[in-house]
Design an enzyme around this catalytic site. Structure first.
Site, PDB file in Angstrom:
ATOM      1  N   CYS A   1      -5.729  -2.769   2.329  1.00  0.00           N
ATOM      2  CA  CYS A   1      -5.396  -2.720   3.755  1.00  0.00           C
ATOM      3  C   CYS A   1      -6.618  -2.904   4.654  1.00  0.00           C
ATOM      4  O   CYS A   1      -7.116  -4.009   4.766  1.00  0.00           O
ATOM      5  CB  CYS A   1      -4.642  -1.434   4.071  1.00  0.00           C
ATOM      6  SG  CYS A   1      -3.710  -1.540   5.620  1.00  0.00           S
TER       7      CYS A   1
ATOM      8  N   LYS B   1     -10.388   2.616  -1.787  1.00  0.00           N
ATOM      9  CA  LYS B   1     -10.514   1.955  -0.479  1.00  0.00           C
ATOM     10  C   LYS B   1     -11.809   2.371   0.216  1.00  0.00           C
ATOM     11  O   LYS B   1     -12.063   3.565   0.418  1.00  0.00           O
ATOM     12  CB  LYS B   1      -9.296   2.333   0.364  1.00  0.00           C
ATOM     13  CG  LYS B   1      -9.184   1.687   1.724  1.00  0.00           C
ATOM     14  CD  LYS B   1      -7.805   2.039   2.329  1.00  0.00           C
ATOM     15  CE  LYS B   1      -7.587   1.460   3.700  1.00  0.00           C
ATOM     16  NZ  LYS B   1      -6.194   1.742   4.181  1.00  0.00           N
TER      17      LYS B   1
ATOM     18  N   GLU C   1       0.833  -1.211   0.000  1.00  0.00           N
ATOM     19  CA  GLU C   1       0.000   0.000   0.000  1.00  0.00           C
ATOM     20  C   GLU C   1       0.868   1.262   0.000  1.00  0.00           C
ATOM     21  O   GLU C   1       1.813   1.374   0.783  1.00  0.00           O
ATOM     22  CB  GLU C   1      -0.894  -0.011   1.245  1.00  0.00           C
ATOM     23  CG  GLU C   1      -1.915   1.129   1.307  1.00  0.00           C
ATOM     24  CD  GLU C   1      -2.680   1.154   2.626  1.00  0.00           C
ATOM     25  OE1 GLU C   1      -2.183   0.580   3.614  1.00  0.00           O
ATOM     26  OE2 GLU C   1      -3.776   1.732   2.668  1.00  0.00           O
TER      27      GLU C   1
END
Lengths: 291, 291
Positions: A153, A116, A43
């Site tokens: 993540c 995300k 990431e």
């Protein structure tokens, strides 16, 4: 048989910029030499993990998809090597900022961008300060080597995200990540917890999972985070088939027969036996059905 | 501090009836002597696992909640010992048949009945022949020792079920089960897969999981199943804190501080950061949003 070799990479930050992109490129080339066709970088690998502290000047690290240097550079590398590369980057679009992932196909073209969805917030991980929650929903991408589901993540902690990608036909799940110790709670080591959640996604959905995590220690003002590496690849039963240690910069690979896994998944029957009529509470935060 | 001791039990069938209920009672009493307050017996422990074959005469094994002998007997035991007992039984109500679970509180009263939602079907596990998919939805039960979420066997493979129980405030998840080898595929050993999926539920929801499985070999006509035991208890990070072997009849216990786990769960933030606005596809079988 439809065999695909995937790679998870793991590196430390060099402080950001070209030095980071150079190190990432070296890992991608090493993975390709080992036969990897889908190669995962961690990431926000272009920079130090800037979310340790809340600093307005770090907004300047964001770029548009069109201008981001990693996407430009790794598109050319993807085409040269014939590999699929999900590229994590800090995205700016008009006034909005996202923690995004551009998926580059093996011919260098952009398959699409995922933003995300789940944004963490806590000491050392001030992501709600830098990123709006993504608006793309969960994405699968049809690449030269199969349909892949990619999230980022904190998304990896949510069974909903993995399930939706699997329902949409993801044959592999890939998670770039940056996680380590907790500056205000040094005794807390979430490494095994982190792996177990993702192994659970693999096992419940019968889809292999690839996780690529940052390593090294990054200092920011009065504290620091040591990222715990431990990148890994789990098979469709959630068994870990390759795993890194906490400190090394490295490449992990594993080869999967996606047709065989598809047959196993069907034979097991969990997607046949789901009960969507009973899942309405999942659309609430508190388990009460909202009408 | 709100400490609770839970137990998973594991036994083989004696062919059914009083012999089975006697063996189950002995395990419950042993668990209570070890301090257990919530004691889990395995799935359909009153009988051999009759779903190996499709035989109309086995419908006669079903009872109403009011008439089931295990519920009557273990309600008295629960009150005597002051323990919570989820009791798996074959339920008949009017023309319908379910794979059900009656949760008995520590004073011997019935908290409620859950009906297994996800029904498997495959060689040796012909449950769709015997049970309609349950109509209760996923349940949590407020007992003397905490709010517990209970589901049954095949339900344990579905992250949706665990998540809904957790959203409704389950502090522990309990799964009675009957799983072993596959008569038509002896090479298939799903034991680790099975444990990994449930460890994933524990880790993703930060809720301990208790699984109680059958052991022993049961012959039915031209084939047999050897149930693989391996009952276990996982903590709120998905770590296995107690586990049985494949063959033993035994009691496992573990003690959890439910208040401390609640604090850990809040601090981790996953329930704060869910995105119900992005989960609509979960209400479909194929990942397409149905409007």
């Amino acid at each position: 048989m439809r065999k695909v070799t995937v790679a998870a990479t793991q590196m430390r930050s060099r402080g950001g910029g070209d030095a980071n992109r150079d190190a990432a490129e070296a890992l991608v080339r090493a993975a390709a030499e080992q036969g990897a066709q889908i190669i995962l970088l961690q990431e926000l690998f272009e920079n130090n993990y800037f979310c340790q502290k809340q600093k307005p000047e770090y907004y300047a690290l964001a770029d548009t998809v069109e201008e981001n240097q990693a996407i430009q550079r790794f598109s050319a590398i993807a085409a040269e090597l014939g590999v699929v590369l999900p590229i994590s980057f800090y995205e700016m679009r008009n006034r909005a900022h996202y923690n995004s992932l551009a998926v580059i196909d093996a011919d260098g073209t952009l398959c699409g961008v995922y933003r995300k969805s789940h944004i963490p917030d806590g000491a050392g991980y001030s992501e709600k300060y830098y990123f709006s929650p993504g608006d793309t929903g969960f994405q699968v991408f049809d690449t030269a080597y199969g349909r892949i589901g990619c999230a980022v993540c904190w998304d990896q902690w949510f069974p909903e995200a993995a399930r939706i990608m699997a329902l949409r036909g993801a044959e592999l799940l890939l998670y770039p990540t940056a996680i380590g110790d907790e500056p205000l709670n040094p005794a807390l080591d979430s490494r095994d917890h982190w792996q177990t959640v993702m192994r659970g996604h693999a096992a419940a959905n019968l889809v292999p999972v690839v996780a690529s995590n940052r390593t090294g220690t990054e200092v920011e003002d009065d504290w620091q985070i040591t990222f715990y590496g431990s990148s890994f690849i789990a098979d469709e039963h959630g068994a870990v088939v390759a795993v890194a240690d906490r400190e090394s910069e490295c490449v992990l690979t594993a080869t999967f027969d996606l047709d065989a896994i598809d047959a196993t998944r069907n034979a097991w029957g969990v997607f046949r036996d789901r009960r969507p009529d009973l899942y309405r509470e999942l659309l609430s935060l508190d388990g009460e059905t909202a009408e």
